[in-house]
Design a protein around this motif. Sequence first.
Motif, short mmCIF file in Angstrom:
data_model
loop_
_atom_site.label_atom_id
_atom_site.label_comp_id
_atom_site.label_asym_id
_atom_site.label_seq_id
_atom_site.Cartn_x
_atom_site.Cartn_y
_atom_site.Cartn_z
N SER A 97 53.65 73.29 67.11
CA SER A 97 53.35 72.42 65.61
C SER A 97 54.32 71.53 65.43
O SER A 97 54.09 70.46 64.66
N LEU A 98 55.51 71.94 65.36
CA LEU A 98 56.83 71.09 65.17
C LEU A 98 56.80 69.90 66.08
O LEU A 98 57.03 68.77 65.39
N GLU A 99 56.42 70.12 67.19
CA GLU A 99 56.68 68.98 68.16
C GLU A 99 55.61 68.08 67.92
O GLU A 99 55.72 66.82 68.08
N GLU A 100 54.41 68.48 67.46
CA GLU A 100 53.24 67.72 67.24
C GLU A 100 53.48 66.68 65.90
O GLU A 100 53.17 65.66 66.02
N ALA A 101 53.86 67.50 65.05
CA ALA A 101 54.32 66.65 63.41
C ALA A 101 55.33 65.74 64.07
O ALA A 101 55.24 64.52 63.61
N TYR A 102 56.23 65.89 64.58
CA TYR A 102 57.56 65.04 65.27
C TYR A 102 56.77 63.99 65.88
O TYR A 102 57.27 62.68 65.59
N SER A 103 56.14 64.17 66.92
CA SER A 103 55.56 63.02 67.49
C SER A 103 54.37 62.13 66.74
O SER A 103 54.58 61.04 66.77
N ILE A 104 53.79 62.95 65.74
CA ILE A 104 52.81 62.11 64.92
C ILE A 104 53.69 60.89 64.37
O ILE A 104 53.29 59.85 64.07
N ILE A 105 54.71 61.50 63.50
CA ILE A 105 55.53 60.70 62.85
C ILE A 105 56.25 59.65 63.66
O ILE A 105 56.29 58.36 63.19
N LEU A 106 56.82 59.79 64.88
CA LEU A 106 57.57 58.85 65.72
C LEU A 106 56.49 57.75 66.20
O LEU A 106 56.78 56.78 66.46
N ASN A 107 55.12 57.93 66.21
CA ASN A 107 54.15 57.29 66.85
C ASN A 107 53.77 56.29 65.88
O ASN A 107 53.36 55.05 66.19
N ASN A 108 54.13 56.64 64.69
CA ASN A 108 53.73 55.74 63.47
C ASN A 108 55.04 54.84 62.55
O ASN A 108 55.01 54.49 61.63
N TRP A 109 56.07 55.21 63.48
CA TRP A 109 57.40 54.83 62.86
C TRP A 109 57.41 53.19 62.82
O TRP A 109 57.15 52.36 63.65
N GLY A 110 57.87 52.81 61.48
CA GLY A 110 57.77 51.21 61.20
C GLY A 110 59.29 50.73 61.45
O GLY A 110 60.00 51.63 61.00
N ASP A 111 59.44 49.54 61.20
CA ASP A 111 60.74 49.02 60.82
C ASP A 111 61.22 48.99 59.63
O ASP A 111 60.20 49.12 58.71
N ALA A 112 62.55 49.40 59.38
CA ALA A 112 62.99 49.56 57.85
C ALA A 112 63.30 48.35 57.25
O ALA A 112 63.05 48.03 56.17
N LEU A 113 63.47 47.09 58.01
CA LEU A 113 63.78 45.69 57.55
C LEU A 113 62.44 44.97 57.56
O LEU A 113 61.71 44.91 58.52
N THR A 114 62.28 44.10 56.35
CA THR A 114 61.44 43.00 56.34
C THR A 114 62.10 41.74 56.76
O THR A 114 63.45 41.67 56.98
#
Length: 351
Positions: A257-274
Amino acid sequence: MKFLTSSATALSVFCMLAQPALAQDSSFSKVAVPAQGTGTSVANYVVKERAKAENLTGETASRIYGGRAAQDGAWPHQVSLHLTERLDGTVEGLYGSQFCGGSIVARQWVLTAAHCIADDEGRAVQPGEVAVKSGAADLGEGDLRAVAQVIVHEDYDPRTGDADIGLIQLAEPISDSSGPVAAIPVQTGSTQLPEGPAVVIGWGMMEEAKFPVDLMETDIDIVSNATCNKGMAEVSQRDLGAFLLAIGTENRIPMTSLEEAYSIILNNWGDALTNNMICAGVPSGKRTSCNGDSGGPLMIKEADGDWLQVGIVSWGRKPLGSNEPCGHENLYSVYTRVSNYFDWIASHVRG
């Protein structure tokens, strides 16, 4: 400068994972938010840190964070912002009330960061809460000037730091001064920003939470936004992984479950800077801006030898759990890209 960690992301994940399955609430309605402070949060933080810190002068300060004390008159456009409630007519009051910087762009106008002159909701503070000091590199010298108007950019987002730009109109145009005073030109929207050498100045925090009395200057490099995004993503993702593993162990959450949550977040990671931001610093992080430098100018030297302001000290990020707010490897500082706001600046100054 505002310094951020990835703790907000980690807290959100914790709230979703640490509850029994049937009781889960996938919204953020139960995520705790910080209590609202009085005045500008950055101002209150910096002056409190100043009150605890040792003030360093001259040669002692020049050895810290790779910077050096600026010569008197070297940066006549630089000003310091002070909380009026901390001013008591003494030199100590001048030292203890400084919280941000700014730059003179016209006789009656100072350019700074929005987060220096906005409350936690992004609304402009009252003009009477801020005073501007010009004409000296030493915080105990120069001229205090009253403020007539505080303007925060209408698109400023205090959560992301986007459009972190503001203007201060002085009560009176600068007509005389006890020290050197001048205006600095800002980059227009029609010119390209080259990567390469730049200088940032300010009275911000140094190593061991100490503050300088004299204006400091530091040589850094402007790099691509991708460099900032990459470094911030690596540090934040590492922090998030460590946080999830710790919470998972404490609450017996299955590793899958932890790996799944971590994977979901990483797959939706966006750039910090505009695109409204600039990335600058050095790979080691040891030459950089820090808390108290916010609002000050990022400058490049033009071919004719004159200085041009291209950025405003805005924000940075630190690893989760670090006691040092600045100076971290591969975590560059972020600056507002003033060329994107040249017309906005001109519309107010000309008005």
